[in-house]
Design a protein around this motif. Sequence first.
Motif, PDB file in Angstrom:
ATOM      1  N   HIS A 150       0.611  -1.444  -0.414  1.00 18.81           N
ATOM      2  CA  HIS A 150       0.093  -0.282  -0.172  1.00 18.81           C
ATOM      3  C   HIS A 150       1.170   1.209   0.156  1.00 18.81           C
ATOM      4  O   HIS A 150       2.065   1.014   0.667  1.00 18.81           O
ATOM      5  CB  HIS A 150      -1.074  -0.221   1.332  1.00 18.81           C
ATOM      6  CG  HIS A 150      -1.981  -1.107   0.814  1.00 18.81           C
ATOM      7  ND1 HIS A 150      -2.927  -0.907   1.936  1.00 18.81           N
ATOM      8  CD2 HIS A 150      -2.476  -2.108   0.297  1.00 18.81           C
ATOM      9  CE1 HIS A 150      -3.811  -1.770   1.669  1.00 18.81           C
ATOM     10  NE2 HIS A 150      -3.526  -2.091   0.288  1.00 18.81           N
ATOM     11  N   ALA A 151       0.129   2.261  -0.229  1.00 14.44           N
ATOM     12  CA  ALA A 151       1.203   3.530  -0.508  1.00 14.44           C
ATOM     13  C   ALA A 151       0.243   5.218  -0.112  1.00 14.44           C
ATOM     14  O   ALA A 151      -0.923   5.296  -0.450  1.00 14.44           O
ATOM     15  CB  ALA A 151       1.442   3.892  -1.464  1.00 14.44           C
ATOM     16  N   VAL A 152       0.827   5.977   0.483  1.00 14.96           N
ATOM     17  CA  VAL A 152      -0.369   7.073   0.535  1.00 14.96           C
ATOM     18  C   VAL A 152       1.104   8.315  -0.969  1.00 14.96           C
ATOM     19  O   VAL A 152       2.100   7.936  -0.520  1.00 14.96           O
ATOM     20  CB  VAL A 152      -0.565   7.860   1.310  1.00 14.96           C
ATOM     21  CG1 VAL A 152      -1.422   8.599   1.754  1.00 14.96           C
ATOM     22  CG2 VAL A 152      -0.062   7.157   2.598  1.00 14.96           C
ATOM     23  N   GLY A 153       0.249   8.734  -1.573  1.00 18.35           N
ATOM     24  CA  GLY A 153       0.696  10.204  -2.475  1.00 18.35           C
ATOM     25  C   GLY A 153       0.482  11.478  -1.883  1.00 18.35           C
ATOM     26  O   GLY A 153      -0.783  11.421  -2.169  1.00 18.35           O
ATOM     27  N   VAL A 154       0.894  12.362  -2.593  1.00 20.85           N
ATOM     28  CA  VAL A 154       0.759  13.629  -2.538  1.00 20.85           C
ATOM     29  C   VAL A 154       1.613  14.686  -3.018  1.00 20.85           C
ATOM     30  O   VAL A 154       2.467  14.479  -3.522  1.00 20.85           O
ATOM     31  CB  VAL A 154       0.882  14.564  -0.632  1.00 20.85           C
ATOM     32  CG1 VAL A 154       0.425  16.273  -0.811  1.00 20.85           C
ATOM     33  CG2 VAL A 154      -0.293  14.153   0.490  1.00 20.85           C
ATOM     34  N   ALA A 155       0.951  15.234  -4.185  1.00 20.15           N
ATOM     35  CA  ALA A 155       1.296  16.080  -5.167  1.00 20.15           C
ATOM     36  C   ALA A 155       2.316  17.786  -4.537  1.00 20.15           C
ATOM     37  O   ALA A 155       2.028  17.435  -3.288  1.00 20.15           O
ATOM     38  CB  ALA A 155       0.536  16.629  -6.514  1.00 20.15           C
ATOM     39  N   VAL A 156       3.574  17.825  -5.278  1.00 17.68           N
ATOM     40  CA  VAL A 156       3.788  18.810  -4.873  1.00 17.68           C
ATOM     41  C   VAL A 156       4.187  19.532  -5.907  1.00 17.68           C
ATOM     42  O   VAL A 156       4.043  18.904  -6.406  1.00 17.68           O
ATOM     43  CB  VAL A 156       5.299  18.700  -4.282  1.00 17.68           C
ATOM     44  CG1 VAL A 156       6.266  20.519  -4.247  1.00 17.68           C
ATOM     45  CG2 VAL A 156       5.471  17.440  -2.752  1.00 17.68           C
ATOM     46  N   THR A 157       2.624  20.701  -5.766  1.00 21.41           N
ATOM     47  CA  THR A 157       3.463  22.483  -7.241  1.00 21.41           C
ATOM     48  C   THR A 157       3.573  23.071  -6.684  1.00 21.41           C
ATOM     49  O   THR A 157       3.980  23.724  -5.463  1.00 21.41           O
ATOM     50  CB  THR A 157       1.281  22.305  -7.560  1.00 21.41           C
ATOM     51  OG1 THR A 157       1.270  22.920  -5.915  1.00 21.41           O
ATOM     52  CG2 THR A 157       0.664  20.982  -7.263  1.00 21.41           C
ATOM     53  N   ASP A 158       4.025  24.034  -8.075  1.00 24.06           N
ATOM     54  CA  ASP A 158       4.671  25.180  -7.825  1.00 24.06           C
ATOM     55  C   ASP A 158       3.575  26.408  -7.473  1.00 24.06           C
ATOM     56  O   ASP A 158       2.512  26.129  -7.130  1.00 24.06           O
ATOM     57  CB  ASP A 158       5.423  25.621  -9.039  1.00 24.06           C
ATOM     58  CG  ASP A 158       4.202  25.286 -10.014  1.00 24.06           C
ATOM     59  OD1 ASP A 158       3.377  25.905  -9.955  1.00 24.06           O
ATOM     60  OD2 ASP A 158       5.044  25.209 -11.373  1.00 24.06           O
ATOM     61  N   ASN A 159       4.368  26.919  -7.655  1.00 25.76           N
ATOM     62  CA  ASN A 159       2.614  28.214  -7.345  1.00 25.76           C
ATOM     63  C   ASN A 159       1.833  28.993  -8.413  1.00 25.76           C
ATOM     64  O   ASN A 159       0.761  30.042  -7.921  1.00 25.76           O
ATOM     65  CB  ASN A 159       4.207  29.398  -6.498  1.00 25.76           C
ATOM     66  CG  ASN A 159       5.197  30.296  -7.681  1.00 25.76           C
ATOM     67  OD1 ASN A 159       4.719  30.257  -8.755  1.00 25.76           O
ATOM     68  ND2 ASN A 159       5.991  30.287  -7.396  1.00 25.76           N
ATOM     69  N   GLU A 160       2.046  27.974  -9.606  1.00 19.92           N
ATOM     70  CA  GLU A 160       0.822  28.122 -10.215  1.00 19.92           C
ATOM     71  C   GLU A 160      -0.094  27.307  -9.858  1.00 19.92           C
ATOM     72  O   GLU A 160      -0.300  27.011 -11.331  1.00 19.92           O
ATOM     73  CB  GLU A 160       1.537  28.295 -11.722  1.00 19.92           C
ATOM     74  CG  GLU A 160       2.250  29.896 -11.353  1.00 19.92           C
ATOM     75  CD  GLU A 160       2.851  29.764 -12.952  1.00 19.92           C
ATOM     76  OE1 GLU A 160       3.334  28.953 -13.898  1.00 19.92           O
ATOM     77  OE2 GLU A 160       3.586  30.658 -13.501  1.00 19.92           O
ATOM     78  N   GLY A 161       0.279  25.830  -9.618  1.00 24.44           N
ATOM     79  CA  GLY A 161      -0.345  24.509  -9.299  1.00 24.44           C
ATOM     80  C   GLY A 161      -0.301  24.114 -10.099  1.00 24.44           C
ATOM     81  O   GLY A 161      -0.807  22.643 -10.002  1.00 24.44           O
ATOM     82  N   HIS A 162       0.957  23.968 -10.476  1.00 22.27           N
ATOM     83  CA  HIS A 162       1.543  22.900 -11.688  1.00 22.27           C
ATOM     84  C   HIS A 162       2.217  21.856 -10.536  1.00 22.27           C
ATOM     85  O   HIS A 162       3.000  22.454 -10.158  1.00 22.27           O
ATOM     86  CB  HIS A 162       2.576  23.585 -12.878  1.00 22.27           C
ATOM     87  CG  HIS A 162       1.938  24.303 -13.873  1.00 22.27           C
ATOM     88  ND1 HIS A 162       1.876  25.769 -14.015  1.00 22.27           N
ATOM     89  CD2 HIS A 162       0.445  24.073 -14.468  1.00 22.27           C
ATOM     90  CE1 HIS A 162       1.326  26.454 -15.102  1.00 22.27           C
ATOM     91  NE2 HIS A 162       0.159  25.361 -15.252  1.00 22.27           N
ATOM     92  N   PRO A 163       2.114  20.306 -11.233  1.00 17.86           N
ATOM     93  CA  PRO A 163       2.656  20.082 -10.036  1.00 17.86           C
ATOM     94  C   PRO A 163       4.287  19.561 -10.423  1.00 17.86           C
ATOM     95  O   PRO A 163       4.934  19.904 -11.733  1.00 17.86           O
ATOM     96  CB  PRO A 163       2.528  18.532 -10.666  1.00 17.86           C
ATOM     97  CG  PRO A 163       1.558  18.837 -11.717  1.00 17.86           C
ATOM     98  CD  PRO A 163       1.341  20.038 -11.852  1.00 17.86           C
ATOM     99  N   VAL A 164       5.323  19.055  -9.940  1.00 12.92           N
ATOM    100  CA  VAL A 164       6.522  19.656 -10.111  1.00 12.92           C
ATOM    101  C   VAL A 164       6.651  17.724  -9.771  1.00 12.92           C
ATOM    102  O   VAL A 164       8.121  17.600 -10.051  1.00 12.92           O
ATOM    103  CB  VAL A 164       6.896  20.278  -9.388  1.00 12.92           C
ATOM    104  CG1 VAL A 164       7.435  21.827  -9.774  1.00 12.92           C
ATOM    105  CG2 VAL A 164       7.919  20.475  -7.645  1.00 12.92           C
ATOM    106  N   GLY A 165       6.231  17.159  -8.672  1.00 12.36           N
ATOM    107  CA  GLY A 165       6.197  16.176  -8.433  1.00 12.36           C
ATOM    108  C   GLY A 165       5.573  15.965  -7.676  1.00 12.36           C
ATOM    109  O   GLY A 165       4.317  15.900  -7.369  1.00 12.36           O
ATOM    110  N   ALA A 166       5.775  13.904  -6.802  1.00 12.77           N
ATOM    111  CA  ALA A 166       5.233  13.886  -5.556  1.00 12.77           C
ATOM    112  C   ALA A 166       5.636  13.473  -4.591  1.00 12.77           C
ATOM    113  O   ALA A 166       6.727  12.561  -4.915  1.00 12.77           O
ATOM    114  CB  ALA A 166       3.215  13.485  -6.315  1.00 12.77           C
ATOM    115  N   ILE A 167       5.317  13.358  -3.039  1.00 18.15           N
ATOM    116  CA  ILE A 167       5.834  12.255  -2.625  1.00 18.15           C
ATOM    117  C   ILE A 167       4.587  11.379  -2.019  1.00 18.15           C
ATOM    118  O   ILE A 167       3.797  11.574  -1.537  1.00 18.15           O
ATOM    119  CB  ILE A 167       6.650  12.878  -1.109  1.00 18.15           C
ATOM    120  CG1 ILE A 167       5.554  13.802  -0.493  1.00 18.15           C
ATOM    121  CG2 ILE A 167       7.812  14.228  -1.355  1.00 18.15           C
ATOM    122  CD1 ILE A 167       5.900  14.841   0.656  1.00 18.15           C
ATOM    123  N   SER A 168       5.220  10.197  -1.393  1.00 10.62           N
ATOM    124  CA  SER A 168       4.471   9.116  -1.065  1.00 10.62           C
ATOM    125  C   SER A 168       5.246   8.310  -0.268  1.00 10.62           C
ATOM    126  O   SER A 168       6.334   8.377   0.436  1.00 10.62           O
ATOM    127  CB  SER A 168       4.493   8.004  -2.242  1.00 10.62           C
ATOM    128  OG  SER A 168       5.771   7.264  -2.909  1.00 10.62           O
TER     129      SER A 168
END
Lengths: 255, 255
Positions: free
Chosen positions: A202-220
């Motif tokens: 199993h895993a949980v993940g959360v997006a990391v976005t820049d100040n314009e809301g575009h994702p630069v990636g995610a951590i999990s």
Amino acid sequence: MTDDEQRRPVTTAATSLGILERLKSGGPMGPTGLASELGLAKSTVHRHLKTLEREGFVVPDDDGYRVGLRLLDFGIYARDQHQLYEVAKPKLDELAEQTGEKVWCVTEEQGRGFHLYGAAGAHSVRTPAREGTRSYLHQLAAGKAILSAFPDERVRDIVDRHGLPAKTPRTITDPDALFEELATIRERGFALNREEIVPKLHAVGVAVTDNEGHPVGAISISGPSNRLRGDRLTGDLADLLLGAANEVEINLNFS
Amino acid sequence: MTDDEQRRPVTTAATSLGILERLKSGGPMGPTGLASELGLAKSTVHRHLKTLEREGFVVPDDDGYRVGLRLLDFGIYARDQHQLYEVAKPKLDELAEQTGEKVWCVTEEQGRGFHLYGAAGAHSVRTPAREGTRSYLHQLAAGKAILSAFPDERVRDIVDRHGLPAKTPRTITDPDALFEELATIRERGFALNREEIVPKLHAVGVAVTDNEGHPVGAISISGPSNRLRGDRLTGDLADLLLGAANEVEINLNFS
DNA sequence: ACCCCCGTTCGAACTGTTCGAACAAGATTT
DNA sequence: AAATCTTGTTCGAACAGTTCGAACGGGGGT
């Protein structure tokens, strides 16, 4: 819309890259083996190998040639250039120690997910993922988190291009089901992965976005299914991740 | 003796690789910039970039193209394949914690040293070396340790091929001085580096050899010159390294 | 609104690649 | 120990692909 068909690719260069990929997927090989697998003449492969060797991309080996460490030089460079890596790394180490699980940082390139860095907690389990591993976004908690931060149109392009191949019976393979899932993720802020890529994982993940809301990636955070379930998964760990992602986002905008 | 001159290299593939290297050394660029720097036509570079992009080796960027994370996939694979890496890694982490300094594991390929893995201790200083970094062997403590385990003939070939370029005034640039140094290293078992690659930086290195005496790499401890000197450098730290290298060697032969 | 620069496309000349055969060297077999 | 197979390597000629320069279209800046 997506004109994947390249007008006039440099087939000679593509051949060299194909040799490189074959050496990675098939292990060390000589000119003869490569030639038969790639449908080329021995002499052609030989000449390509010599050229690749001159640049350090392949190296002679007992069993023929293998991919050279020059590629590690390039690869680590590519990672270090990524804004997310240096900012997220210390935070990932922290999370790994706090939770004892495996913590990953993933980014998107060409519609695929790349594992930038993984921090191993005290009880972390061994998974197929390594640093550098390229995965399908829909098979990862972090990947789905990234997709949820993309506009629908972009997601549709990615699905058209790469499809929704399955890894386990629980992998999402239906586009409509994926879009439903992404809507849920957008609502609650985090993505879940329940045996969708590896059984019992199993895993949980959360997006990391820049100040314009575009994702630069995610951590999990990922771990065995009997440890990552119920309130711990959707409560404590999710909250921990959301907080960490938020911290990373702030640091990103000032670097 | 060393016929470096390749009979008929695949120049087209070499061009693609050259573009890749330029993108690494010069940062993200577009077709126009690359063309002028490499002396090629814009259209040629463009076609190469598109081909490289199709394989994920380069990726579009704000400033043109940059090296893609596909190379991290290849690079980490190359590292994981190396026997020394997985065996030495846990030992390096241990050494880093014990000493508080930066501990490296280096291997040789094509007469050059490649930094496979670095463990950072609590007081470790930042140096130009990263994982994947390719260095001249004679400029490294670990590199000199590796050279000391090679037969003289092999060392001579390497010197002929790559020369003895200097990084600081203390870098060994004379072949005879190098051979003298290697003899000393062979006698006492470990190599020293005193500001030969970075001012104010010292290091100790010990070779790791297989059961036939051939070096598979070396491990080193590096840190500020005022902390790594005198008895600590040539006594405690050297002994620690010698013991660690010996452990690694034993584990190597049973894997 | 203009201009300039960059990325992209296209066709023709030519350079470079591909292929198959032949050679040498090593390993495995008889 | 000789013979045979396989592998890595070299070579020349036919062919295919790459290279180049010019031209097109678009975006940003002045």
